[in-house]
Design an enzyme around this catalytic site. Sequence first.
Site, PDB file in Angstrom:
ATOM      1  N   LYS A  43      -9.061  -2.972  -5.231  1.00 26.04           N
ATOM      2  CA  LYS A  43      -9.191  -1.472  -5.676  1.00 26.04           C
ATOM      3  C   LYS A  43      -7.745  -1.105  -5.935  1.00 26.04           C
ATOM      4  CE  LYS A  43      -9.982  -0.035  -1.035  1.00 26.04           C
ATOM      5  NZ  LYS A  43      -9.477   1.065  -0.368  1.00 26.04           N
ATOM      6  N   TYR A 273      21.648  15.583  -4.487  1.00 21.62           N
ATOM      7  CA  TYR A 273      21.134  17.030  -4.281  1.00 21.62           C
ATOM      8  C   TYR A 273      21.134  17.349  -2.880  1.00 21.62           C
ATOM      9  CZ  TYR A 273      18.638  16.541  -9.199  1.00 21.62           C
ATOM     10  OH  TYR A 273      18.627  16.568 -10.470  1.00 21.62           O
TER      11      TYR A 273
HETATM   12  C1  LIG Z   1     -13.722  -0.445   3.003  1.00 21.29           C
HETATM   13  C2  LIG Z   1     -12.582  -1.279   2.820  1.00 21.29           C
HETATM   14  N1  LIG Z   1     -12.512  -2.571   3.030  1.00 21.29           N
HETATM   15  C3  LIG Z   1     -11.737  -3.542   2.986  1.00 21.29           C
HETATM   16  C4  LIG Z   1     -10.735  -2.797   2.970  1.00 21.29           C
HETATM   17  C5  LIG Z   1      -9.441  -3.921   2.783  1.00 21.29           C
HETATM   18  O1  LIG Z   1      -8.437  -3.557   3.787  1.00 21.29           O
HETATM   19  P1  LIG Z   1      -7.078  -4.419   4.015  1.00 21.29           P
HETATM   20  O2  LIG Z   1      -6.260  -4.177   2.774  1.00 21.29           O
HETATM   21  O3  LIG Z   1      -6.598  -3.795   5.216  1.00 21.29           O
HETATM   22  O4  LIG Z   1      -7.419  -5.889   4.112  1.00 21.29           O
HETATM   23  C6  LIG Z   1     -10.388  -1.533   2.555  1.00 21.29           C
HETATM   24  C7  LIG Z   1      -8.986  -1.008   2.072  1.00 21.29           C
HETATM   25  O5  LIG Z   1      -8.662   0.137   2.250  1.00 21.29           O
HETATM   26  C8  LIG Z   1     -11.326  -0.531   2.457  1.00 21.29           C
HETATM   27  O6  LIG Z   1     -11.033   0.546   2.332  1.00 21.29           O
END
Ligand SMILES: Cc1ncc(COP(=O)(O)O)c(C=O)c1O
Length: 385
Positions: A43, A273
């Site tokens: 994602k 700044y």
């Molecule tokens: C529902 C879910 N599963 C798995 C993961 C993967 O987690 P990680 O990046 O800690 O392996 C995430 C990451 O945000 C998540 O939201």
Amino acid sequence: MTTPNASLPLRCWAEIDLAALERNLRLIRGSLPPHIRYVAVVKADAYGHGLQQVAARLMHAGADLFAVANIAEAAQLRELGPGWPILVLSPLLPDEDRFVAEYDVAATVSSREEVDRLEAAGRLAGRPLQVHLKIDTGMGRLGVWHERAVALASAIAEAPHLRLAGVFTHFASPDDDPAFTEEQRRRFLSALAACGLPGADPGALYVHADNSAGLETMPGASPFNAVRIGLLQFGILPHPGSFLNQVHTEPVFSFRTRVGLVKSLPAGNTVSYGRTRTLARDSTVAVLCAGYGDGIARALSNRGSVLIRGARCPILGRVTMDQTIVDVTDVPGVACGDEAVLVGSQGSDEISIGEFSRWADTIPWETLCSVTKRVPRIYKTALGT
Ligand SMILES: Cc1ncc(COP(=O)(O)O)c(C=O)c1O
């Protein structure tokens, strides 16, 4: 190495080592029992690494299922080809339901309302839609509360246009609260049993709970049959002391810019700044070609360092939108065009993404998602050693 526009020199870029990514996936798989399937979490543009490039390499390396946040990401992934299983992790909006059929993805369901909506979408599509039932075992975000999972599992089983493809939960504190993680595992197992669902059954159903940090406390004989890995596949440990360093994954991402200007400033002068930094000595400063418009958090002002000519050069004053000023007084010969490493190695030193993130009071997940679209991703593809 491929460049997006070979005629333009790079001012600030992220280097993505796809060969390291592939090696990482194989190492992680190799450290898990053979029955455990690999759900690759890609994602948020594969944590800023580039969704299609990363997913294509992970397909080649043997990922079983891809998890994305939403339908738009699923559509992008689907462009790579039909057939690859995709799970959408976030709740759908009602007018997104029909795209579950169109892009042939699995949806996450946490409520009766979602079951009814997706059953209607499946009926309209003329075929069953895949769903993963999410069970809330203590995260307090998505999922049906574990004590109420049975009714939802029955509703799915009775829906002729839905097919249960998976069941999962998500840990709230796998990196720092093993006792609560254990309690979540226990609640998940009880809910599975109450729903009459198998845990480690190697059949079609995916049963998954562990993310990267979850692997730290995953029992050798895991009662589940899949893991959901994001961070670790990019070669990043969930926390500095993690024993997952024994898996020996390598960083996939590095973040680099160049020196745009070198100049001398007298002692007593202030820098950038807000005049938050006064030079204690006559100084040579380098102005870097990147700022918060690229993903160098403003919180790194007066806190972070970069590597130039193998030496650590502290950030002076506030990070600005397009430039960051660093102290190179003690580094001889710094010149316009020199590479400055924000995250990654140079010479014998390395700034890890963990260190860079701690300077900014944040976490590697956020750092990766903060590298902006102005920054070209440069892909190293060769497998090498
Ligand atoms: C529902 C879910 N599963 C798995 C993961 C993967 O987690 P990680 O990046 O800690 O392996 C995430 C990451 O945000 C998540 O939201």
